[in-house]
Design an enzyme around this catalytic site. Structure first.
Site, PDB file in Angstrom:
ATOM      1  N   SER A 134      23.226  32.038 -52.737  1.00 12.10           N
ATOM      2  CA  SER A 134      24.145  32.133 -53.867  1.00 12.10           C
ATOM      3  C   SER A 134      23.325  31.864 -55.117  1.00 12.10           C
ATOM      4  O   SER A 134      22.269  31.218 -55.049  1.00 12.10           O
ATOM      5  CB  SER A 134      25.250  31.083 -53.741  1.00 12.10           C
ATOM      6  OG  SER A 134      26.009  30.990 -54.929  1.00 12.10           O
ATOM      7  N   TYR A 148      28.277  22.081 -53.546  1.00  8.39           N
ATOM      8  CA  TYR A 148      28.031  23.403 -52.978  1.00  8.39           C
ATOM      9  C   TYR A 148      26.589  23.834 -53.248  1.00  8.39           C
ATOM     10  O   TYR A 148      25.899  24.349 -52.356  1.00  8.39           O
ATOM     11  CB  TYR A 148      29.020  24.383 -53.597  1.00  8.39           C
ATOM     12  CG  TYR A 148      28.884  25.821 -53.175  1.00  8.39           C
ATOM     13  CD1 TYR A 148      29.070  26.218 -51.859  1.00  8.39           C
ATOM     14  CD2 TYR A 148      28.592  26.807 -54.118  1.00  8.39           C
ATOM     15  CE1 TYR A 148      28.972  27.543 -51.480  1.00  8.39           C
ATOM     16  CE2 TYR A 148      28.491  28.144 -53.760  1.00  8.39           C
ATOM     17  CZ  TYR A 148      28.677  28.507 -52.440  1.00  8.39           C
ATOM     18  OH  TYR A 148      28.574  29.830 -52.076  1.00  8.39           O
TER      19      TYR A 148
END
Length: 232
Positions: A134, A148
């Protein structure tokens, strides 16, 4: 042994994993799809698609999946580890059990999956591994993405570690790092219109391109974004 290449795709029920599976099938790959709710997609040819019950949070389920896929097709040429989970907790708010869950799904499970398939990927001579990272694995955009990001930074490092470990035997690994992609996960977190996010089908075409490159064109990371940021 079939000469058609075989890929395992985790998180194949929806989102990026489902789009990637469909694109690979369109390009003629045989597929083993890991799904928490194993169902044959409507587009799938059952002669070419193997469905396996798989939950990245379920502990050591990877060996059983790899064994079943190898028994079905006789080879494994690529792993696309797209199963993932998000969190909006800051690194201060979160308790250890939440961090442990993210690490299990985003980092430990893909590592186990590649480890279980290592011999088959080596035998391929051009084994390919895609770790869905990501842009949150490249920068911490705000406090709510901190936890995250910790696990996605680790996922990017995992891809690099695999690339180093397997380079001499023809294994190439890439950390694919998108920004907002039009998935259930992103739509639950962002007010941005789906049309303004990256289409999963476009990301799937990029993943298919990366695994199709020759050994002499190794791509360590591939980043893409639907919006302008300073570096991405």
């Amino acid at each position: 042994m079939t000469e058609t290449r075989v890929a395992l795709v985790s998180g194949a029920s929806r989102g990026i994993g489902a789009a990637t599976a469909r694109e690979f099938a369109r390009q003629g790959w045989r597929l083993s799809l890991g799904m928490r709710d194993p169902r044959l997609p409507e587009w799938a040819d059952p002669a070419l698609i193997h469905i396996h019950a798989y939950d990245a949070a379920g502990g050591d389920l990877e060996t059983g999946w790899v064994t079943a896929a190898a028994a079905r097709f006789g080879r494994i040429d690529a792993i696309v580890a797209s199963a993932g989970v998000c969190s909006t907790s800051t690194v201060i708010e979160a308790e250890d059990d939440e961090l442990d869950r993210l690490l299990e799904i985003n980092c430990k499970a893909p590592r186990r999956l590649v480890k279980a398939a290592w011999n088959a990927l080596t035998a391929s001579g051009r084994g390919r591994v895609i770790i869905l990272g990501s842009l949150s694995g490249k920068r911490v955009k705000h406090a709510g993405s901190g936890l995250y990001s910790m696990t996605k930074f680790a996922a990017v490092a995992l891809a690099h570690g695999i690339r180093h470990a397997g380079f001499d035997v023809g294994i190439r690994a890439t950390a694919v790092c998108p920004g907002l992609v039009d998935t259930d996960m992103a739509r639950a977190l962002e007010a941005r219109a789906p049309a303004d996010m990256t289409d999963p089908a476009d990301l799937a075409r990029i993943i298919a391109m990366l695994v199709d490159l020759p050994n002499e064109a190794s791509v360590a990371e591939f980043t893409l974004n639907c919006q302008l940021e300073e570096f991405y």
